[in-house]
Design an enzyme around this catalytic site. Structure first.
Site, PDB file in Angstrom:
ATOM      1  CE1 TYR A 114      44.597  45.263  44.078  1.00 44.33           C
ATOM      2  CE2 TYR A 114      42.169  44.893  44.667  1.00 44.33           C
ATOM      3  CZ  TYR A 114      43.369  44.488  44.506  1.00 44.33           C
ATOM      4  OH  TYR A 114      43.599  43.176  45.025  1.00 44.33           O
ATOM      5  CE  LYS A 172      44.971  42.607  42.039  1.00 47.41           C
ATOM      6  NZ  LYS A 172      46.335  41.593  41.802  1.00 47.41           N
TER       7      LYS A 172
END
Length: 288
Positions: free
Chosen positions: A189, A193
């Site tokens: 994750y 990002k």
């Protein structure tokens, strides 16, 4: 998308083309108007949809599921009716290049006004120790968070270029693109990002400097910890809420409504000289 952490996709549409530049004669009240856009569902997505309706827009919602699954979908429908706006919903897997093209081809002819913006907030997080995370899980996170964001932005830009309409995009990233999160193992994750930050800058550079196409501004939003159903499980871990709240300067978690104004600002003409920028709304988490 399954296990979404932010929401899904908003395509945005204005009633008429406006020059994306400063205009001192325009009242401040108009700088946050989004007259006639298109948007999506999810924890953050539905809240933004309601705010966009209140700012004068039509909304198209794109999500993986056949029908809306948000618990507050009725509130979105009520906001559309109250503000005399149009609300449409289309099923879409944002990682499927052909499906993205087919879905855009399906809803574009139904619009009252040209597409002039996008809010892309589809997001997936697969937690777990990096030594045990399957490659398939890591790839899935990158495919949704990065490739999916790119494909929808690409389709939106193609439509803006086709209609010669200036526009604005907001790609939802995260403060996790700047650093890691204490107590939570989210390598995939975090990496995805950080990639959204760079994707934002790259698309902004390309679509803002080519004189042969209309100006398309691209910015990103990096939220801090948000108190939603998506974070409820993590907060059940002993000491986690105290740690998360203590990690920022405001000593609390955010709520989804606190991201309405930042997104409306980046979409509207009030941010006409802003592109390639990440707006971090994290309670000071990254500023210690």
């Amino acid at each position: 998308m399954p296990q979404t952490s932010e929401g899904n996709v908003h395509a945005l549409q204005y009633r008429e083309a406006k020059p994306s530049q400063g205009d001192p004669s325009r009242p401040v009240s108009e700088l946050f108007r989004l007259d006639d856009l298109t948007g999506a569902t999810g924890f953050l997505g539905t809240t933004l949809a309601i705010a966009i309706f209140e700012s004068g827009a039509d909304i198209i919602c794109l999500d993986l599921f056949p029908t809306p699954t948000a618990s507050n979908w009725g509130e979105v429908e009520n906001a559309a009716e109250k503000n005399q706006r149009r609300l449409s919903y289309y099923q879409l897997d944002v990682t499927d290049e052909n499906a993205v093209a087919e879905t855009f081809a399906k809803f574009i002819p139904t619009l009252r006004y040209p597409v002039k913006g996008l809010v892309a907030c589809a997001g997936l997080s697969r937690n777990g120790p990096a030594t045990e995370l399957p490659a398939s899980s890591f790839r899935r996170v990158l495919d949704i968070n990065v490739t999916g964001t790119f494909l929808v932005a690409q389709a939106t830009a193609r439509e803006m270029i086709r209609t010669n309409i200036t526009g604005s995009m907001v790609l939802v990233a995260s403060m996790s693109g700047y650093g890691t999160n204490k107590g939570v193992d989210t390598a995939g994750y975090n990496a995805s990002k950080a990639a959204v930050h760079q994707l934002t800058r790259s698309l902004a550079a390309e679509w803002g400097s080519r004189v042969e196409i209309p100006l398309i501004r691209v910015n990103s939003l990096s939220p801090g910890y948000i108190r939603t159903a998506a974070t409820a499980e993590a907060l059940q871990k002993p000491g986690m809420e105290a740690q998360w709240t203590g990690d920022n300067m405001l000593y609390r978690l955010s709520t989804v409504d606190e991201f309405r104004a930042p997104v409306l600002f980046m979409l509207g003409d009030g941010s006409s000289f802003m592109t390639g920028t990440d707006l971090r709304v994290d309670g000071g988490h990254c500023s210690w």
